[in-house]
Design a protein around this motif. Structure first.
Motif, mmCIF file in Angstrom:
data_model
loop_
_atom_site.group_PDB
_atom_site.id
_atom_site.type_symbol
_atom_site.label_atom_id
_atom_site.label_comp_id
_atom_site.label_asym_id
_atom_site.label_seq_id
_atom_site.Cartn_x
_atom_site.Cartn_y
_atom_site.Cartn_z
ATOM 1 N N ASN A 75 3.247 6.982 -7.056
ATOM 2 C CA ASN A 75 4.097 7.814 -6.204
ATOM 3 C C ASN A 75 3.745 7.637 -4.735
ATOM 4 O O ASN A 75 4.631 7.587 -3.875
ATOM 5 N N THR A 78 5.071 4.276 -3.583
ATOM 6 C CA THR A 78 6.530 4.341 -3.500
ATOM 7 C C THR A 78 6.963 5.051 -2.221
ATOM 8 O O THR A 78 7.880 4.592 -1.534
ATOM 9 N N ARG A 79 6.302 6.165 -1.900
ATOM 10 C CA ARG A 79 6.629 6.880 -0.652
ATOM 11 C C ARG A 79 6.360 6.002 0.565
ATOM 12 O O ARG A 79 7.140 5.998 1.515
ATOM 13 N N ILE A 81 6.447 2.714 0.752
ATOM 14 C CA ILE A 81 7.458 1.658 0.826
ATOM 15 C C ILE A 81 8.772 2.217 1.337
ATOM 16 O O ILE A 81 9.454 1.590 2.139
ATOM 17 N N LYS A 82 9.131 3.419 0.899
ATOM 18 C CA LYS A 82 10.376 4.030 1.358
ATOM 19 C C LYS A 82 10.345 4.299 2.860
ATOM 20 O O LYS A 82 11.376 4.228 3.524
ATOM 21 N N ASN A 83 9.173 4.604 3.392
ATOM 22 C CA ASN A 83 9.055 4.950 4.806
ATOM 23 C C ASN A 83 8.852 3.743 5.715
ATOM 24 O O ASN A 83 8.772 3.900 6.928
ATOM 25 N N ASP A 85 9.607 0.431 7.890
ATOM 26 C CA ASP A 85 10.703 -0.128 8.665
ATOM 27 C C ASP A 85 10.532 -1.647 8.629
ATOM 28 O O ASP A 85 9.520 -2.177 9.099
#
Length: 133
Positions: A75, A78-79, A81-83, A85
């Protein structure tokens, strides 16, 4: 700050929960409340057959703990990677490439030999571009 000691029966219940880790999972899934489980434990006792489904063997307990740690780690990644740029990542990669090239240049100067200079890669904003033959 003073630490308050808990009632002995609460301490016993905490020890009971450590022996039955699936109780914690049940509360986290909102299947039961702590109050409800504590009252059942107090009234039925620790040896009641109701608690057998919450008990985990030692090797299984380690597997459950490892799975929880792995889940938390995944988790977290994943967070991250989502954040990210993509443009910033590309910018940092280009800066790192330039720094490595500068270090290589300094090292070749100290080695005394003059090998042919290595041309730094051209900066391309799209790392997946393909050229036609």
């Amino acid at each position: 700050m003073e630490s308050k000691s808990l009632h002995p029966s609460v301490e016993e219940f905490k020890a009971f929960v450590k022996e039955h880790p699936k109780i914690l999972q049940s509360v986290r899934k909102k299947e039961h409340s702590w109050q409800e489980l504590y009252e059942d434990w107090f009234l039925l006792g620790a040896d009641d057959p109701k608690w057998s489904k919450y008990k985990v063997e030692n090797n299984t307990l380690e597997a459950v703990e490892n799975k929880e740690r792995e889940k938390n780690w995944v988790n977290h990644i994943t967070r991250m990677i989502k954040n990210m740029d993509a443009n910033q990542v590309q910018h940092h990669i280009n800066q790192l490439s330039q720094a490595i090239g500068a270090i290589q240049g300094v090292l070749t100067q100290f080695q005394g030999s003059n090998p042919p200079p290595i041309n730094p890669p051209t900066t391309n904003n799209n790392p997946f571009s393909f050229k036609k033959d």
